[in-house]
Structures are given as structure tokens and as C-alpha cells.
Enzyme design. Structure first.
Site, mmCIF file in Angstrom:
data_model
loop_
_atom_site.group_PDB
_atom_site.id
_atom_site.type_symbol
_atom_site.label_atom_id
_atom_site.label_comp_id
_atom_site.label_asym_id
_atom_site.label_seq_id
_atom_site.Cartn_x
_atom_site.Cartn_y
_atom_site.Cartn_z
ATOM 1 N N ASP A 84 92.494 -0.793 -2.685
ATOM 2 C CA ASP A 84 91.271 -0.768 -1.875
ATOM 3 C C ASP A 84 90.138 -1.438 -2.656
ATOM 4 O OD1 ASP A 84 90.026 0.740 0.667
ATOM 5 O OD2 ASP A 84 88.593 0.840 -0.994
ATOM 6 N N ILE A 85 89.394 -2.326 -1.974
ATOM 7 C CA ILE A 85 88.281 -3.038 -2.628
ATOM 8 C C ILE A 85 87.112 -2.075 -2.815
ATOM 9 C CG2 ILE A 85 86.673 -4.979 -2.458
ATOM 10 C CD1 ILE A 85 88.716 -6.358 -0.644
ATOM 11 N N ASP A 114 84.648 -11.706 4.669
ATOM 12 C CA ASP A 114 85.943 -12.282 5.061
ATOM 13 C C ASP A 114 86.533 -13.128 3.940
ATOM 14 O OD1 ASP A 114 85.703 -11.068 7.502
ATOM 15 O OD2 ASP A 114 85.124 -12.872 8.599
ATOM 16 N N ASN A 146 79.362 -6.789 2.678
ATOM 17 C CA ASN A 146 78.991 -7.150 4.048
ATOM 18 C C ASN A 146 77.506 -6.956 4.298
ATOM 19 O OD1 ASN A 146 81.502 -7.976 5.056
ATOM 20 N ND2 ASN A 146 82.135 -5.886 5.515
ATOM 21 N N GLU A 184 89.373 -3.102 4.324
ATOM 22 C CA GLU A 184 89.465 -3.672 2.978
ATOM 23 C C GLU A 184 90.631 -3.080 2.199
ATOM 24 O OE1 GLU A 184 86.526 -0.182 2.681
ATOM 25 O OE2 GLU A 184 87.148 -1.688 4.149
#
Length: 355
Positions: free
Chosen positions: A233-234, A250, A241, A276
Site C-alpha cells: 500500500d502506498i 495516476d 492527490n 493505491e
């Protein structure tokens, strides 16, 4: 089949010759009758001769037309349907052009070979299944896939029919097939489209669920089989964003997906499973190697200066129940998040995993 055609053609010609002979005999009898019995009307003789001529001509026409239709039918079949005929010992007796086109082998390469010796037959279990079915119903149909002589995969719909003689013994086995290779390729392309994430062009959640289910089944069937799941997971992705816009978000997703794929084995499956969050399925891998791989993946993303992000990872062995496997890895991931992010955690321990 060629022998059958020759036999049919010979029978038709024999019948036509017989009727012609009968017609000639009838004409001779009429002529003889006219010379010996003057009381017979000449008009009746002429009428009888004409009638016999018409009947004979009609019969010959019907026989020739039937033969013509058979010829046309076989010519059409030779273009669209492969035909393989086996003798009672299951050796090749006849093979048509279309069958050769599909498999890539010439007739002389296939003639006299038994069905198990055919070079493109690799599914011995399928042959056993078909033969067992033919003992019950004398008919079987199903799909068959193999590799042609030119190394190209092909798929066919097979129809197998066993013919018996009056004694109930096997007379021949007729195999017909229709080439469905283009249809299967189209289905595969459509399946790929439904299993690919449109943004990153890597596998999506649907493919992940299917692959995890298959690995879980292998674990059930073979206790010595090991596989692992890494959920990646980022960290702080929402901030990307909010601060830089969704276009930048993106770009980061695409770059992370490519980095994971480029640093994984060919046998591993990299999927974007939501937002993500990514997953890496690792078949034939134990927990020690999976944890080591998770650290390498985390480091490859951290060291990618084009990204400027970090990731947290949760690692779990693949269990017999796929849902439990996912929950174990997901819980390990959130422990890594709570421990400060940019970490790898094991489903079996709340401690940070170090190498």
C-alpha cells in the site's frame, strides 16, 4: 472414407449399367415380338420402347445426381471440417486435407500411426476418457487443444463416433473436428481485457481473486506446496492527490505498478486490487523468501527518485481458505501502517520484520 466413396461410386455405376442392359434387352424383345407376332400393334411397341427409355434415363439421372451431391458435400466438408478415421486397432486409416491444415502435418506423416502416436496428441488422459466413453455410448464430443507442427497452438471441437458391425465389434472410429482457434483467441483477448486494470495495465482484483483461489486449492491438495501473498500500500497517497492533483496520482500508481512488476519474478503475479493497494502473489515460495522479497520491493520503490513515495507491506502464507489469507496479509499491512509506515510486517508477528 475414400474407400467408401469409391465403393459408392462403383455401386452407382453398376446400377446404371444394369438398367442400361435391361433397356437394351427390352428393345430386343420388342423387335423379336414384332417379327414373330404380326398382331402386336406397332404403336404399342414404340410407346413401350419410349417409356422404357424415359424410365431408364430418369433412373440413371437420379443415380448420377446422388453421386454428384455426395461429391459436392465431401468437397465442402474437406474445406471446413477435419476428418480422421481410425481402424479397429485405432490406427489411422484416412485423414482429409482440412485435418492436415489444422495440425500442420501431411497425410504421409499421419498414415498408419495409432492415435497415441499422433505427434500433436499430448493429453493421454483425454484419450483414455474418450475411449471409456465410447464403450458406453459410442459417441463423445469436447474441446481439444494442442500444438501444430509449426509450433502454433490450435483448438478444435472434436466429435468422435464409433461404428460397429453386425456382430457388435468395432468397425471404425470416425473423428471429425472444427477449428475454433480464432474463437478461443478472441475469448482469451476478451478475458484479458476484463482482468486488466485499465490505468496501470496490470492484473486487476478479478484476476487476483481467481489466482489466489487456485493457489489455495493447491495448498489443500499438497501439504508440501507453499505460496505467499504480499499486500503493498502506498503511504500517504491521499496527500499526493490533494496536493498535486489526480494526474500526478495516476502517474505514481502506474510507476509503482511497473516497479513492482520489474522487480518480481516471471512466476509472480502483480495486481492492482483497489485504489493505491497492490498485491503480489508468489507461488512456490516460503515465508522467509517472501519477506525478503517484500523488503526488496519496498526498497526499490523508496529508491525510485521519480516516485518520491514509500510503501508498507503485509506478508502472509497462502492458506487453504483464500479469504483468511487475504485477511492475514491485510492485518499485517495495517500493523505496518500503525508502526510508522515504510515497513514490512508478517501475519504471524506484530513486530517489524528485519532481514
Amino acid at each position: 472414407m475414400s474407400d467408401l466413396l469409391v465403393s459408392d461410386s462403383a455401386n452407382q455405376k453398376w446400377k446404371a449399367s444394369l438398367f442400361s442392359l435391361l433397356f437394351i434387352l427390352a428393345c430386343l424383345m420388342i423387335a423379336l415380338s414384332a417379327t414373330t407376332e404380326k398382331t402386336v400393334s406397332l404403336n404399342l411397341e414404340v410407346f413401350t420402347a419410349i417409356a422404357l427409355s424415359l424410365v431408364t434415363a430418369f433412373i440413371i439421372y437420379r443415380l448420377e445426381r446422388q453421386h454428384h451431391y455426395k461429391t459436392l458435400t465431401l468437397a465442402a466438408t474437406d474445406k471446413v471440417m477435419g476428418v480422421l478415421i481410425l481402424d479397429p486397432s485405432l490406427k489411422t486409416e484416412y485423414v482429409n486435407k482440412q485435418f492436415c491444415r489444422i495440425t500442420g502435418y501431411a497425410r504421409k506423416q499421419l498414415n498408419t500411426l495409432s492415435v497415441t502416436e499422433l505427434p500433436f496428441v499430448q493429453h493421454t488422459e483425454l484419450i483414455n476418457t474418450v475411449m471409456a466413453q465410447l464403450q458406453v455410448s459410442d459417441y463423445w464430443s469436447g474441446e481439444f487443444s494442442a500444438i501444430s507442427q509449426f509450433g502454433e497452438p490450435f483448438s478444435v471441437m472434436l466429435y468422435v463416433l464409433k461404428q460397429r458391425n453386425k456382430m457388435g465389434e468395432t468397425k471404425r472410429v470416425i473423428i471429425t473436428c472444427t477449428d475454433i482457434s480464432n474463437l478461443k483467441r478472441t475469448q482469451q483477448r476478451l478475458m484479458t481485457l476484463t482482468e486488466k486494470d485499465p490505468l496501470t495495465n496490470h492484473w486487476n482484483r478479478r484476476r487476483f481473486d481467481s489466482a489466489l483461489s487456485k493457489l489455495s486449492n493447491e495448498v489443500k491438495q499438497d501439504p508440501l506446496f507453499h505460496a505467499c501473498l504480499i499486500i503493498v500500500d502506498i503511504d500517504y497517497f491521499k496527500d499526493i492527490n490533494d496536493l498535486h492533483g489526480h494526474d500526478e496520482g495516476d502517474r505514481v500508481l502506474i510507476e509503482v505498478a511497473n516497479t513492482l512488476a520489474n522487480n518480481s519474478r516471471d512466476s509472480d503475479l502483480v495486481c492492482r486490487i483497489g485504489g493505491e493497494e497492490f498485491a503480489v502473489l508468489m507461488p512456490r515460495t516460503n515465508m522467509v523468501d517472501a519477506i525478503d522479497a517484500a523488503h526488496r520491493l519496498k526498497a526499490s520503490i523508496h529508491n525510485n527518485h521519480n516516485l518520491g513515495v514509500t510503501v508498507s507491506c503485509g506478508v502472509s502464507p497462502v492458506l487453504e481458505q483464500e479469504l483468511k489469507t487475504y485477511r492475514e496479509a491485510d492485518q499485517a499491512l495495517y500493523r505496518a501502517k500503525r508502526a510508522g509506515r515504510n515497513r514490512v510486517m508478517n501475519s504471524a508477528s506484530v513486530k517489524q520484520i528485519t532481514r
